[in-house]
Design an enzyme around this catalytic site. Structure first.
Site, PDB file in Angstrom:
ATOM      1  N   GLU A  17       0.865  -1.327   0.081  1.00  0.00           N
ATOM      2  CA  GLU A  17       0.025   0.004   0.027  1.00  0.00           C
ATOM      3  C   GLU A  17       0.821   1.397   0.012  1.00  0.00           C
ATOM      4  OE1 GLU A  17      -3.698  -0.048   2.209  1.00  0.00           O
ATOM      5  OE2 GLU A  17      -3.012   1.760   2.987  1.00  0.00           O
ATOM      6  N   THR A  48      -4.037   4.983  -1.510  1.00  0.00           N
ATOM      7  CA  THR A  48      -4.953   5.237  -0.388  1.00  0.00           C
ATOM      8  C   THR A  48      -5.439   6.673  -1.151  1.00  0.00           C
ATOM      9  OG1 THR A  48      -3.313   6.729   0.634  1.00  0.00           O
ATOM     10  CG2 THR A  48      -3.994   4.406   1.326  1.00  0.00           C
TER      11      THR A  48
END
Ligand code: FAD
Length: 286
Positions: A17, A48
């Site tokens: 991520e 994100t």
């Protein structure tokens, strides 16, 4: 490629991520990080959306770059707490135009004093909306081994998660946790609730004392005694803390893979050194 198809392969799915730079920083500041992470050839990288102050507007561009320039599958996060249906529709069109096929559908955090839109109440509403659109997106959802902070108990939490899966989430990624037993107990509850989609385990290598204090207060992850000891001994020694944090994450991952976890999702904090060091320790186990 749809990420749900990755979980059908005979291997542990490895994902990273990343977060976009703040709106005040040029997007190029993340390019070098992306290149180094993509060199490790994870199965996918998620980006994100507005988390930790990262610019929402950069999410699509970064997810597109990961996929179209580096050839690694990407997942764009999307929150719905402050968007109308029309706005979400436009974002979905933008994702689609950029070749993005996978979305992590989220509600987003309720921030006191910040305006909320009522078009979507929960992530399950956003999931259903995305699945009903004419675009063929794969939708992933978030889940919480130690129970979401707004849920009154484990039963309520897992029943709400089932609604998200029923709305069309074909895989899940967990909130970070430091105690694998919390994850194993969660898997049992999910099974009892009839949740049968793959669930990747979210692992955050904690490499400094400040980071862990922030993370624990933000997401409520419990700290096992073993980890607290590490903090106590190495918290004020940055190099030792980094190495101990990496070793702890590797230990967690080895245990998870040995127990047949569907996937490992590493919260890289945009730190390619940490991601690479962990990758080199686990690459032969996947
Ligand atoms: P929901 O699934 O909607 O759940 C929120 C609460 O509502 C829970 O307590 C749940 O039990 C309850 N609930 C859900 N459905 C129902 C229902 N039908 N009826 C009654 N109650 C219900 N935040 C960002 O801003 N940007 C990001 O990019 C981001 N990425 C994340 C990635 C992961 C893997 C995780 C775990 C979290 C991420 N977050 C991000 C944080 C997330 O937005 C917050 O945790 C938020 O508080 C909840 O989002 P959710 O999608 O899980 O919400």
């Amino acid at each position: 490629m749809k990420i749900s198809s990755l979980y059908k392969m005979e291997k542990t799915v490895l994902s990273f991520e990343v977060f976009p730079p703040k709106a005040t920083s040029p997007i190029e500041t993340v390019y070098n990080t992306l290149e180094q992470l993509c060199d490790l050839k994870p199965d996918f990288i998620s980006v994100t959306y507005g988390a930790a102050g990262g610019a929402k507007s950069h999410c699509c561009e970064i997810a597109s770059r990961i996929k179209n320039i580096h050839g690694i599958e990407s997942v764009a996060h999307l929150t719905c707490i402050s968007n109308t249906k029309n706005e979400i529709k436009n974002i979905l069109n933008e994702f689609n135009d950029n070749g993005i096929e996978n979305i992590l559908a989220l509600r987003g955090d309720i921030v006191p004093g910040q305006p909320r839109c009522t078009d979507f109440k929960f992530a399950s509403d956003l999931t259903a909306f995305i699945k009903s659109s004419s675009r063929n997106f794969d939708v992933c959802g978030a889940c919480y081994p130690e129970v979401h902070s707004e849920s009154s108990d484990e039963v309520e939490d897992i029943l709400n998660l089932k609604k998200k899966v029923d709305a069309g989430a074909s895989s899940l990624i967990t909130q970070l946790f430091f105690d694998n037993n919390a994850y194993y107990s969660f898997l049992k509850r999910a099974k009892i609730a009839g949740i049968n989609v793959p669930i990747s385990a979210g692992i955050m290598p904690v490499v400094n004392k400040k980071q862990i204090e922030k993370m624990v207060s933000m997401c409520g992850a419990s700290l096992p005694a073993k980890f607290a000891k590490i903090m106590q001994r190495y918290g004020d020694n940055p190099e030792a803390m980094r190495d101990a944090g990496i070793a702890y994450a590797v230990d967690q991952i080895v245990d998870l893979i040995s127990n047949g976890v569907d996937g490992i999702h590493i919260y890289t904090m945009n730190n390619p050194y940490v991601a690479r060091t962990i990758y080199n320790s686990i690459k032969n186990l996947l």
